[in-house]
Design a protein around this motif. Structure first.
Motif, PDB file in Angstrom:
ATOM      1  N   VAL A 236      -3.395 -10.682  -3.181  1.00 57.46           N
ATOM      2  CA  VAL A 236      -4.662 -11.271  -3.596  1.00 57.46           C
ATOM      3  C   VAL A 236      -4.331 -12.311  -4.662  1.00 57.46           C
ATOM      4  N   VAL A 237      -4.646 -13.565  -4.346  1.00 58.79           N
ATOM      5  CA  VAL A 237      -4.292 -14.670  -5.238  1.00 58.79           C
ATOM      6  C   VAL A 237      -5.539 -15.160  -5.973  1.00 58.79           C
ATOM      7  N   PRO A 238      -5.614 -14.957  -7.289  1.00 60.88           N
ATOM      8  CA  PRO A 238      -6.730 -15.522  -8.040  1.00 60.88           C
ATOM      9  C   PRO A 238      -6.773 -17.018  -7.768  1.00 60.88           C
TER      10      PRO A 238
ATOM     11  N   ALA B  33     -15.529  -5.946   3.377  1.00 58.98           N
ATOM     12  CA  ALA B  33     -14.724  -6.015   4.604  1.00 58.98           C
ATOM     13  C   ALA B  33     -13.287  -6.439   4.282  1.00 58.98           C
ATOM     14  N   TYR B  34     -13.150  -7.388   3.358  1.00 60.25           N
ATOM     15  CA  TYR B  34     -11.803  -7.796   2.933  1.00 60.25           C
ATOM     16  C   TYR B  34     -11.073  -6.624   2.287  1.00 60.25           C
ATOM     17  N   GLU B  35     -11.753  -5.957   1.400  1.00 59.58           N
ATOM     18  CA  GLU B  35     -11.107  -4.833   0.701  1.00 59.58           C
ATOM     19  C   GLU B  35     -10.607  -3.791   1.704  1.00 59.58           C
ATOM     20  N   ALA B  36     -11.432  -3.476   2.687  1.00 57.54           N
ATOM     21  CA  ALA B  36     -11.039  -2.484   3.695  1.00 57.54           C
ATOM     22  C   ALA B  36      -9.851  -2.974   4.519  1.00 57.54           C
ATOM     23  N   ALA B  37      -9.883  -4.236   4.892  1.00 52.67           N
ATOM     24  CA  ALA B  37      -8.777  -4.788   5.695  1.00 52.67           C
ATOM     25  C   ALA B  37      -7.475  -4.791   4.899  1.00 52.67           C
ATOM     26  N   LEU B  38      -7.570  -5.200   3.647  1.00 53.33           N
ATOM     27  CA  LEU B  38      -6.369  -5.251   2.812  1.00 53.33           C
ATOM     28  C   LEU B  38      -5.803  -3.843   2.609  1.00 53.33           C
ATOM     29  N   ARG B  39      -6.685  -2.881   2.363  1.00 51.95           N
ATOM     30  CA  ARG B  39      -6.222  -1.497   2.178  1.00 51.95           C
ATOM     31  C   ARG B  39      -5.509  -0.963   3.405  1.00 51.95           C
ATOM     32  N   ASN B  40      -6.026  -1.308   4.579  1.00 50.71           N
ATOM     33  CA  ASN B  40      -5.501  -0.723   5.822  1.00 50.71           C
ATOM     34  C   ASN B  40      -4.296  -1.463   6.393  1.00 50.71           C
ATOM     35  N   CYS B  41      -4.099  -2.685   5.964  1.00 48.82           N
ATOM     36  CA  CYS B  41      -3.076  -3.509   6.635  1.00 48.82           C
ATOM     37  C   CYS B  41      -2.078  -4.141   5.676  1.00 48.82           C
TER      38      CYS B  41
ATOM     39  N   LEU C 107     -10.723  -4.744  -4.841  1.00 52.04           N
ATOM     40  CA  LEU C 107     -10.746  -6.199  -4.953  1.00 52.04           C
ATOM     41  C   LEU C 107     -11.383  -6.633  -6.271  1.00 52.04           C
ATOM     42  N   ALA C 108     -12.393  -5.889  -6.692  1.00 50.14           N
ATOM     43  CA  ALA C 108     -13.130  -6.249  -7.917  1.00 50.14           C
ATOM     44  C   ALA C 108     -12.247  -6.160  -9.164  1.00 50.14           C
ATOM     45  N   ASP C 109     -11.117  -5.458  -9.036  1.00 45.14           N
ATOM     46  CA  ASP C 109     -10.204  -5.348 -10.183  1.00 45.14           C
ATOM     47  C   ASP C 109      -9.398  -6.626 -10.409  1.00 45.14           C
ATOM     48  N   VAL C 110      -9.416  -7.519  -9.427  1.00 45.10           N
ATOM     49  CA  VAL C 110      -8.652  -8.760  -9.573  1.00 45.10           C
ATOM     50  C   VAL C 110      -9.597  -9.868 -10.042  1.00 45.10           C
ATOM     51  N   ASP C 111      -9.253 -10.473 -11.159  1.00 47.64           N
ATOM     52  CA  ASP C 111     -10.087 -11.526 -11.756  1.00 47.64           C
ATOM     53  C   ASP C 111      -9.735 -12.878 -11.120  1.00 47.64           C
ATOM     54  N   PRO C 112     -10.670 -13.514 -10.417  1.00 52.62           N
ATOM     55  CA  PRO C 112     -10.378 -14.794  -9.750  1.00 52.62           C
ATOM     56  C   PRO C 112      -9.988 -15.894 -10.727  1.00 52.62           C
ATOM     57  N   ASP C 113     -10.266 -15.660 -12.002  1.00 50.24           N
ATOM     58  CA  ASP C 113      -9.921 -16.658 -13.023  1.00 50.24           C
ATOM     59  C   ASP C 113      -8.549 -16.417 -13.637  1.00 50.24           C
ATOM     60  N   ASP C 114      -7.920 -15.320 -13.282  1.00 51.77           N
ATOM     61  CA  ASP C 114      -6.663 -14.942 -13.930  1.00 51.77           C
ATOM     62  C   ASP C 114      -5.570 -15.992 -13.691  1.00 51.77           C
ATOM     63  N   ILE C 115      -4.887 -16.347 -14.772  1.00 50.19           N
ATOM     64  CA  ILE C 115      -3.728 -17.235 -14.626  1.00 50.19           C
ATOM     65  C   ILE C 115      -2.491 -16.637 -15.315  1.00 50.19           C
ATOM     66  N   THR C 116      -2.654 -15.389 -15.798  1.00 50.65           N
ATOM     67  CA  THR C 116      -1.520 -14.695 -16.412  1.00 50.65           C
ATOM     68  C   THR C 116      -0.445 -14.486 -15.360  1.00 50.65           C
ATOM     69  N   PRO C 117       0.792 -14.608 -15.634  1.00 49.36           N
ATOM     70  CA  PRO C 117       1.421 -14.981 -16.903  1.00 49.36           C
ATOM     71  C   PRO C 117       1.767 -16.464 -16.991  1.00 49.36           C
TER      72      PRO C 117
ATOM     73  N   ASP D 204      -6.374   2.873  -2.567  1.00 50.72           N
ATOM     74  CA  ASP D 204      -7.315   2.840  -3.695  1.00 50.72           C
ATOM     75  C   ASP D 204      -7.526   1.428  -4.231  1.00 50.72           C
ATOM     76  N   PHE D 205      -6.860   0.472  -3.615  1.00 46.02           N
ATOM     77  CA  PHE D 205      -6.962  -0.899  -4.099  1.00 46.02           C
ATOM     78  C   PHE D 205      -8.430  -1.353  -4.193  1.00 46.02           C
TER      79      PHE D 205
END
Lengths: 276, 276
Positions: free
Chosen positions: B235-237, B218-226, B20-30, B17-18
């Protein structure tokens, strides 16, 4: 089976109940009634070789798929002879023989399939493995170099690796040349008696011979775990060399006929070409 | 996870269910509250690099296991910078970077993992893949060069391949450097505006940029499957380079700490050695 198996003494290994001891190394059925009827096999062998040469050229021209032939046997089992016999008359430019000896230090620094993968056949080619990745579930197991868990991992890795090759268009045929312990004794003796064969003799073969039953058990386990319709193992009765060679050639030709390689359509107008 | 994950903005990909859009590329937390707090990250990065250098030497001395780091990103995502940053101060004799470009004719004549397997890390070594076997389920999929069935086969082959490497003692860490489409625009523009960066610009990148959404899918599918605990994708912001580099270094060091490499015991009597 993916293709119609020709009638030979070779046995396709199917299922976990397979027993190596059930295959008679002397068997020549249905070829002939007498083991010395070698001469009668010649015409068929010549016919098959001609066809093999044609099929190899078509596979090469098609340049889409490939064939991997794996040969394993006990010492003196006849791998070299079988390869020479099979490839006689085939264009060497489209055929490779990869011989696997004891791994080098560099090879031991990688997983056991690393050196094998490097020699996987190219599109359009036939590659024969003289010994193979199966050594890693045979000699290592007999001498206790790997434990049961690692051996099972190796079976899985081997099956996955062969699946990878199939996914990219490689047909796989695996042959175990099955000789009897008595036949090995005779062949080893011949290497001692005949000065011209002395170079083939390795005193270490006698040490390995002492592990005969362990090797048979290791082979049986490997064949049971790694044979399927898509990557079949064949046990080839190999006490009689002519029957061994005929069986292998029959199966290889049948598999290639089933692959039915086709040269690509010309991407130019053949009739419009003018050669001055 | 096989090891305790340090606190970073990077997200471990778990489950089908991962998004990719849920990860904010600007995130620097914590790490910090303000994206421009780069300077505050430096002391920790220096500390981590020292530790990485020590751990790499121990891994090399142990000579039993290895570490494979896979880096993937959209164009301008920062792979080169991340690699340079990670490997600063590490002994190059024990580290390899394998950069995978468009496959050669020779490579295309084999299965897609053939060229990748050749560069798998040796025992005791750290290997970084700059692009990797994952290109074969990304660019090929975006441009319709493989169908859905082949793509699924590739996922299986990839998972099996990574399992083979793990069986032989290779730890695997995979990082997707996640930038936003706006960030890519700025970085491409900078390559045009700055003459010293012109060489990094490839007009073809603009064509690929038009497929942004397809690549993300395509990235999202690859990450989910592998992605799995044993071969995790992170996934590194990556909009903020300092946060990207710190996150990757934290995770690599944590994994190596968990591996806890040990030099072999001397096989000689250390005290009995006399140096004259």
């Amino acid at each position: 089976m993916q293709f119609k198996l020709p009638k030979t003494p070779a046995v396709y290994v199917e299922g976990k109940d397979f027993k190596l001891a059930d295959v008679d190394p002397d068997d020549i059925t249905p070829f002939k009634r007498r083991p010395d009827d070698k001469a009668d096999a010649e015409p068929r062998l010549i016919e098959l070789r001609k066809r093999l040469s044609v099929l190899q050229e078509l596979l090469y021209a098609e340049h889409k798929r490939s064939l991997l032939i794996v040969l394993q046997a006990m010492d003196t089992g006849g791998k070299d002879g079988a390869i020479e016999n099979l490839l006689t008359g085939v264009n060497p430019a489209g055929v490779q023989v990869a011989t696997f000896k004891a791994p080098s230090k560099e090879e031991l620094d990688h997983d056991f399939l690393w050196r094998v993968h490097a020699h996987a056949p190219k599109q359009g080619h036939i590659t024969v493995f003289n010994r193979s990745h199966y050594e890693d579930v045979l000699i290592t197991r007999v001498h206790g170099l790997i434990d049961e868990k690692t051996c099972q991992q190796h079976y899985d890795d081997i099956n996955n690796f062969e699946q990878l090759l199939r996914h990219s268009g490689t047909r796989i045929l695996k042959f175990f040349l099955h000789i009897s312990k008595e036949e090995q004794a005779q062949r080893l003796q011949a290497r001692l008696d005949d000065p011209a064969k002395n170079w083939k003799f390795d005193p270490n073969d006698l040490k390995e011979r002492a592990y005969w039953d362990d090797y048979q058990a290791a082979y049986e386990a490997a064949l049971r775990n790694c044979s399927s319709e898509k990557a079949p193992w064949f046990v080839v009765p190999a006490n009689h060399k002519w029957a061994r060679d005929l069986a292998i050639t029959e199966i290889v030709v049948a598999a290639l006929e089933d692959m039915n390689p086709q040269p690509p359509e010309p991407d130019f107008d053949v009739k419009a070409q003018v050669i001055e």
